[in-house]
Motif scaffolding. Structure first.
Motif, PDB file in Angstrom:
ATOM      1  N   SER A 187       0.814  -1.206   0.000  1.00 23.05           N
ATOM      2  CA  SER A 187       0.000   0.000   0.000  1.00 23.05           C
ATOM      3  C   SER A 187       0.853   1.265   0.000  1.00 23.05           C
ATOM      4  CB  SER A 187      -0.900   0.002   1.246  1.00 23.05           C
ATOM      5  OG  SER A 187      -1.601   1.226   1.343  1.00 23.05           O
ATOM      6  N   PRO A 188       0.460   2.296  -0.766  1.00 25.79           N
ATOM      7  CA  PRO A 188       1.167   3.580  -0.709  1.00 25.79           C
ATOM      8  C   PRO A 188       1.166   4.183   0.692  1.00 25.79           C
ATOM      9  CG  PRO A 188      -0.292   3.502  -2.603  1.00 25.79           C
ATOM     10  CD  PRO A 188      -0.607   2.292  -1.775  1.00 25.79           C
ATOM     11  N   TYR A 189       0.077   3.976   1.428  1.00 23.36           N
ATOM     12  CA  TYR A 189       0.019   4.382   2.836  1.00 23.36           C
ATOM     13  C   TYR A 189       0.071   3.104   3.662  1.00 23.36           C
ATOM     14  CZ  TYR A 189      -1.436   6.443   7.222  1.00 23.36           C
ATOM     15  OH  TYR A 189      -1.461   6.849   8.541  1.00 23.36           O
ATOM     16  N   PRO A 190       1.140   2.867   4.431  1.00 27.51           N
ATOM     17  CA  PRO A 190       1.285   1.597   5.150  1.00 27.51           C
ATOM     18  C   PRO A 190       0.190   1.387   6.188  1.00 27.51           C
ATOM     19  CG  PRO A 190       3.354   2.824   5.096  1.00 27.51           C
ATOM     20  CD  PRO A 190       2.291   3.755   4.628  1.00 27.51           C
ATOM     21  N   ALA A 191      -0.150   0.131   6.420  1.00 28.66           N
ATOM     22  CA  ALA A 191      -1.190  -0.206   7.388  1.00 28.66           C
ATOM     23  C   ALA A 191      -0.795   0.186   8.810  1.00 28.66           C
ATOM     24  CB  ALA A 191      -1.496  -1.698   7.322  1.00 28.66           C
ATOM     25  N   ASP A 192       0.497   0.175   9.112  1.00 33.19           N
ATOM     26  CA  ASP A 192       0.940   0.456  10.485  1.00 33.19           C
ATOM     27  C   ASP A 192       0.438   1.802  10.987  1.00 33.19           C
ATOM     28  OD1 ASP A 192       3.539  -1.646  10.795  1.00 33.19           O
ATOM     29  OD2 ASP A 192       3.037  -0.976   8.768  1.00 33.19           O
ATOM     30  N   GLY A 193       0.351   2.776  10.080  1.00 37.36           N
ATOM     31  CA  GLY A 193      -0.049   4.114  10.490  1.00 37.36           C
ATOM     32  C   GLY A 193      -1.445   4.190  11.054  1.00 37.36           C
ATOM     33  N   ASP A 194      -2.326   3.281  10.645  1.00 40.27           N
ATOM     34  CA  ASP A 194      -3.696   3.269  11.145  1.00 40.27           C
ATOM     35  C   ASP A 194      -3.879   2.349  12.345  1.00 40.27           C
ATOM     36  OD1 ASP A 194      -4.398   5.062   9.220  1.00 40.27           O
ATOM     37  OD2 ASP A 194      -5.845   3.778   8.195  1.00 40.27           O
ATOM     38  N   VAL A 195      -2.890   1.531  12.629  1.00 37.74           N
ATOM     39  CA  VAL A 195      -3.005   0.562  13.713  1.00 37.74           C
ATOM     40  C   VAL A 195      -2.517   1.127  15.042  1.00 37.74           C
ATOM     41  CG1 VAL A 195      -2.150  -1.689  14.513  1.00 37.74           C
ATOM     42  CG2 VAL A 195      -2.903  -1.417  12.147  1.00 37.74           C
ATOM     43  N   VAL A 196      -1.606   2.080  14.997  1.00 38.26           N
ATOM     44  CA  VAL A 196      -0.987   2.593  16.227  1.00 38.26           C
ATOM     45  C   VAL A 196      -1.987   3.282  17.146  1.00 38.26           C
ATOM     46  CG1 VAL A 196       1.287   2.847  15.182  1.00 38.26           C
ATOM     47  CG2 VAL A 196      -0.339   4.741  15.050  1.00 38.26           C
ATOM     48  N   THR A 197      -3.131   3.675  16.632  1.00 37.58           N
ATOM     49  CA  THR A 197      -4.110   4.392  17.449  1.00 37.58           C
ATOM     50  C   THR A 197      -4.852   3.471  18.421  1.00 37.58           C
ATOM     51  OG1 THR A 197      -5.790   4.113  15.727  1.00 37.58           O
ATOM     52  CG2 THR A 197      -4.471   6.118  15.637  1.00 37.58           C
ATOM     53  N   PHE A 198      -4.719   2.153  18.259  1.00 36.94           N
ATOM     54  CA  PHE A 198      -5.458   1.212  19.099  1.00 36.94           C
ATOM     55  C   PHE A 198      -4.641   0.824  20.332  1.00 36.94           C
ATOM     56  CE2 PHE A 198      -7.341   0.825  14.903  1.00 36.94           C
ATOM     57  CZ  PHE A 198      -8.701   0.850  15.202  1.00 36.94           C
ATOM     58  N   SER A 199      -5.339   0.276  21.314  1.00 38.79           N
ATOM     59  CA  SER A 199      -4.680  -0.108  22.561  1.00 38.79           C
ATOM     60  C   SER A 199      -3.722  -1.267  22.318  1.00 38.79           C
ATOM     61  CB  SER A 199      -5.719  -0.505  23.614  1.00 38.79           C
ATOM     62  OG  SER A 199      -6.338  -1.731  23.246  1.00 38.79           O
ATOM     63  N   GLN A 200      -2.834  -1.489  23.281  1.00 39.34           N
ATOM     64  CA  GLN A 200      -1.878  -2.580  23.172  1.00 39.34           C
ATOM     65  C   GLN A 200      -2.595  -3.928  23.088  1.00 39.34           C
ATOM     66  OE1 GLN A 200       1.128  -2.531  26.203  1.00 39.34           O
ATOM     67  NE2 GLN A 200       2.074  -4.449  25.532  1.00 39.34           N
ATOM     68  N   GLU A 201      -3.671  -4.076  23.861  1.00 43.77           N
ATOM     69  CA  GLU A 201      -4.438  -5.315  23.838  1.00 43.77           C
ATOM     70  C   GLU A 201      -5.085  -5.537  22.478  1.00 43.77           C
ATOM     71  OE1 GLU A 201      -8.293  -7.366  26.093  1.00 43.77           O
ATOM     72  OE2 GLU A 201      -7.515  -5.436  26.796  1.00 43.77           O
ATOM     73  N   GLU A 202      -5.599  -4.461  21.889  1.00 43.27           N
ATOM     74  CA  GLU A 202      -6.226  -4.583  20.568  1.00 43.27           C
ATOM     75  C   GLU A 202      -5.166  -4.866  19.499  1.00 43.27           C
ATOM     76  OE1 GLU A 202     -10.134  -1.679  21.097  1.00 43.27           O
ATOM     77  OE2 GLU A 202      -8.160  -0.788  20.681  1.00 43.27           O
ATOM     78  N   ARG A 203      -4.049  -4.171  19.581  1.00 35.34           N
ATOM     79  CA  ARG A 203      -2.999  -4.393  18.581  1.00 35.34           C
ATOM     80  C   ARG A 203      -2.468  -5.823  18.630  1.00 35.34           C
ATOM     81  NH1 ARG A 203      -0.954   0.582  20.454  1.00 35.34           N
ATOM     82  NH2 ARG A 203       0.899  -0.457  21.314  1.00 35.34           N
ATOM     83  N   ALA A 204      -2.508  -6.441  19.806  1.00 36.42           N
ATOM     84  CA  ALA A 204      -2.024  -7.821  19.936  1.00 36.42           C
ATOM     85  C   ALA A 204      -2.887  -8.801  19.153  1.00 36.42           C
ATOM     86  CB  ALA A 204      -2.001  -8.210  21.413  1.00 36.42           C
ATOM     87  N   ARG A 205      -4.102  -8.402  18.807  1.00 37.68           N
ATOM     88  CA  ARG A 205      -5.013  -9.286  18.055  1.00 37.68           C
ATOM     89  C   ARG A 205      -4.898  -9.064  16.548  1.00 37.68           C
ATOM     90  NH1 ARG A 205     -10.702  -8.696  21.250  1.00 37.68           N
ATOM     91  NH2 ARG A 205     -11.195 -10.595  20.121  1.00 37.68           N
TER      92      ARG A 205
END
Length: 319
Positions: free
Chosen positions: A42-60
């Motif tokens: 993707s031209p805009y990486p997915a990581d940029g939209d994932v960082v806004t979630f909690s650590q517990e959510e990101r673990a899933r």
């Protein structure tokens, strides 16, 4: 391991679109899920939209990165990485969002009626005018009601209904179970068109039972999605129509013993030919050369496009 895996193909050029989709996943009443996001270069990486979630959510969330393979290829990568213990897979386009009860309704319906393919209704804005809900099928088709509240139906002749008009189907409201997770894949070569319709047909043909839900499970997004948006005058339009024809041709081989389905598919194939030729006629009108390379490839696969071209030319000259 989670009972259900959510697969999200991702290829976007604006921030925030995936955040909205993921927020709708975490808002689900059904909580036994994990998430696979396939970043399709993707031209805009997915990581940029994932960082806004909690650590517990990101673990899933598991982000898989790959060279660009298109939406079908991205979903195939997701399917290939689903845990063997997972019972269900739900698809969600990165610019769409689920309603809060979608996974709970899907899981309950599939478990109660021993189904391994489920479609919910989907809603959208004015640009989605051609789509209609599962409940509308009762007005024109013979259906069997499995449940009144929520509305759940099945259709004995579902393949014929699909091929008349598949605008009640959408990947973002589709859930599949075993063994479809193991055996059915998208044709990744069919970029820009029809890979979803071919997948729908293959799942319905292979499914033990298909249940359709009248409650809206998803809302179609209005974000920028590079998988879509090919207009009739763009250079990609001919490729889109060719891919559509290829998908329809493959579907025809799957329904060789079903005359009604074959008749529908041949009609759609002729429409794809005409759309393609009209696009090339518009190029000539605007003093651009036709796309001879792709037209030649098409003619090798489908000599009937030559007859369609002659009919088009005769019609124009006669007028």
């Amino acid at each position: 391991m989670a009972k259900l895996t959510v697969i999200i193909p991702f290829y976007q050029k604006e921030p925030g679109i995936l955040t909205r989709a993921l927020a709708s996943v975490f808002a689900q009443e059904f909580k036994d899920f994990d998430i696979i996001v396939v970043d399709d270069e993707s031209p805009y990486p997915a990581d940029g939209d994932v960082v806004t979630f909690s650590q517990e959510e990101r673990a899933r969330i598991r982000i898989l990165r790959q060279e660009n393979a298109g939406p079908g290829g991205a979903r195939n990568t997701g399917l290939d990485h689903v845990s063997p213990e997972t019972e269900f897979v739900a698809f969600l386009d990165s610019d769409d969002a689920w309603t809060a009860g979608h996974l709970a309704l899907a899981h309950a319906a599939m478990t109660r009626f021993d189904a391994n393919c489920y479609f919910a209704s989907i809603t959208g804005g004015d640009a989605f005018y051609y789509h209609f809900g599962i409940d509308d099928l009762e007005k024109t088709e013979t259906v069997e009601r499995l449940s009144e509240n929520p509305l759940l139906i099945e259709i004995p002749g579902l393949t014929q209904v699909m091929l008349k008009n598949w605008s009640f189907l959408h990947l973002s409201s589709m859930v599949i179970g075993r063994p479809l997770i193991d055996t059915v894949r998208f044709d990744a070569a069919l970029r820009l068109a029809a890979e979803d319709v071919l997948f729908f047909c293959d799942c319905v043909l292979a499914a033990r039972r298909v249940v359709l839900g009248g409650v809206a499970g998803a809302v179609r997004g209005e974000g920028i999605n590079i998988f879509h948006g090919v207009d009739n005058d763009s250079p990609e339009f001919l490729s889109q129509q060719f891919n559509t024809w290829v998908a329809l041709d493959r579907m025809e081989s799957r329904f060789a013993e079903r005359p009604a389905e074959v008749a529908s598919l041949r009609s759609y194939k002729q429409t794809a030919r005409r759309q393609a030729l009209w696009s090339q006629a518009r190029r000539v009108k605007h003093r651009k050369l036709p796309q001879f390379d792709l037209l030649a490839r098409w003619a090798l696969r489908d000599p009937r496009i030559l007859a369609s071209a002659i009919q088009l030319a005769v019609g124009k000259f006669s007028r």
